[in-house]
Design an enzyme around this catalytic site. Structure first.
Site, PDB file in Angstrom:
ATOM      1  N   CYS A 214       8.017 142.643  48.371  1.00  0.00           N
ATOM      2  CA  CYS A 214       8.409 141.778  47.248  1.00  0.00           C
ATOM      3  C   CYS A 214       7.405 140.640  47.120  1.00  0.00           C
ATOM      4  O   CYS A 214       7.568 139.572  47.739  1.00  0.00           O
ATOM      5  CB  CYS A 214       9.815 141.234  47.456  1.00  0.00           C
ATOM      6  SG  CYS A 214      11.096 142.506  47.566  1.00  0.00           S
TER       7      CYS A 214
ATOM      8  N   HIS B  80      22.100 122.296  40.740  1.00  0.00           N
ATOM      9  CA  HIS B  80      22.535 123.582  40.202  1.00  0.00           C
ATOM     10  C   HIS B  80      21.363 124.499  39.865  1.00  0.00           C
ATOM     11  O   HIS B  80      21.530 125.489  39.165  1.00  0.00           O
ATOM     12  CB  HIS B  80      23.426 123.363  38.976  1.00  0.00           C
ATOM     13  CG  HIS B  80      24.715 122.686  39.301  1.00  0.00           C
ATOM     14  ND1 HIS B  80      25.537 122.105  38.353  1.00  0.00           N
ATOM     15  CD2 HIS B  80      25.341 122.467  40.490  1.00  0.00           C
ATOM     16  CE1 HIS B  80      26.599 121.576  38.933  1.00  0.00           C
ATOM     17  NE2 HIS B  80      26.498 121.787  40.233  1.00  0.00           N
TER      18      HIS B  80
END
Length: 240
Positions: free
Chosen positions: A134, A118
């Site tokens: 970026c 997760h």
């Protein structure tokens, strides 16, 4: 029963361990809903854990995760985390650690190869596909941080509701479940899929499944044995 499981640990050539929120709770980590205190009590947790919510209210969601990071920062891995890390040092390649937890306590205990299904609350990633502009060294600080050129936002590197689990981690976890001879399912409710399905896979492939949990779980039916103990007490003994 403890002695039996300890014997199985000694015999198994490959062990898979799946951990859940109960193990983190033993270190004082609040559950997702328990973290809804103070300002955050007015929000539904699912309203703070989706891409849609982040795009609609990026500062609110970012600050919620910053709040959770602050709650976890002062906590320490418990004896169960430490026992798992120490076992992997003594027995390289014998144990695959899979976790549903995002708190990073396994990694902080020394389990560097943890399969975090997760994600990890302490890490960020780009919200949208990063462009050439970026770059980590040029991130503009803020709530949330962003690329100063295109405005791409940084987001917590956790799996939100409606998102797929990281493919590489899930594939490695499924492989471990298929190939292990023993699976320890520690402190997980057994209700969140596809993670809970790993125990079913291990059972179907002939592995012994052992539940380590003070409470009953839906996975108890596929277990060879259930040890009704907390992980911090049970794992150091089993893995010694």
């Amino acid at each position: 029963m403890r002695e039996t499981v300890r014997g199985w640990v000694g015999e198994a050539r490959h062990i898979a361990v799946l951990t859940g929120a109960g193990m983190s709770a033993e270190s004082g980590v609040p559950t997702f809903r328990d973290a809804q205190t103070g300002l955050w009590a007015q929000f539904n947790p699912q309203d703070l854990a989706t891409e849609t919510a982040f795009r609609a209210h990026p500062q609110r969601v970012w600050d919620w995760y910053a709040h959770r990071r602050e709650m976890i920062a002062g906590l320490q891995p418990n004896a169960g985390h430490v026992a798992l890390a120490a076992f992997t040092v003594r027995h390289p390649g014998r144990l695959t650690l899979i976790t549903q937890n995002v708190d990073g306590l396994h990694q902080r205990a020394g389990s560097d190869d943890t399969l975090a299904l997760h994600g990890n609350l302490a890490e960020d990633r780009w919200l949208d596909m990063p462009r050439a502009c970026c770059q980590a060294e040029t991130i503009e600080t803020g709530h949330p941080p962003r690329c100063p050129v295109c405005g791409n936002l940084r987001r917590p590197a956790v799996v939100w509701f409606g998102e797929h689990l990281p493919a590489a981690a899930l594939e490695a976890a499924e492989l471990a479940a298929r190939n292990c001879e023993l699976m320890l399912v520690v402190g997980t409710s057994g209700e969140v899929y596809p993670a809970a399905g790993l125990a079913l896979t291990a059972h179907q492939c002939g592995a012994r499944v052992v539940i380590v949990n003070p409470e009953a779980t839906p996975l108890d039916g596929v277990a060879e044995l259930c040890l009704r103990e907390p992980a911090a007490l049970c794992l150091p003994w089993l893995l010694a």
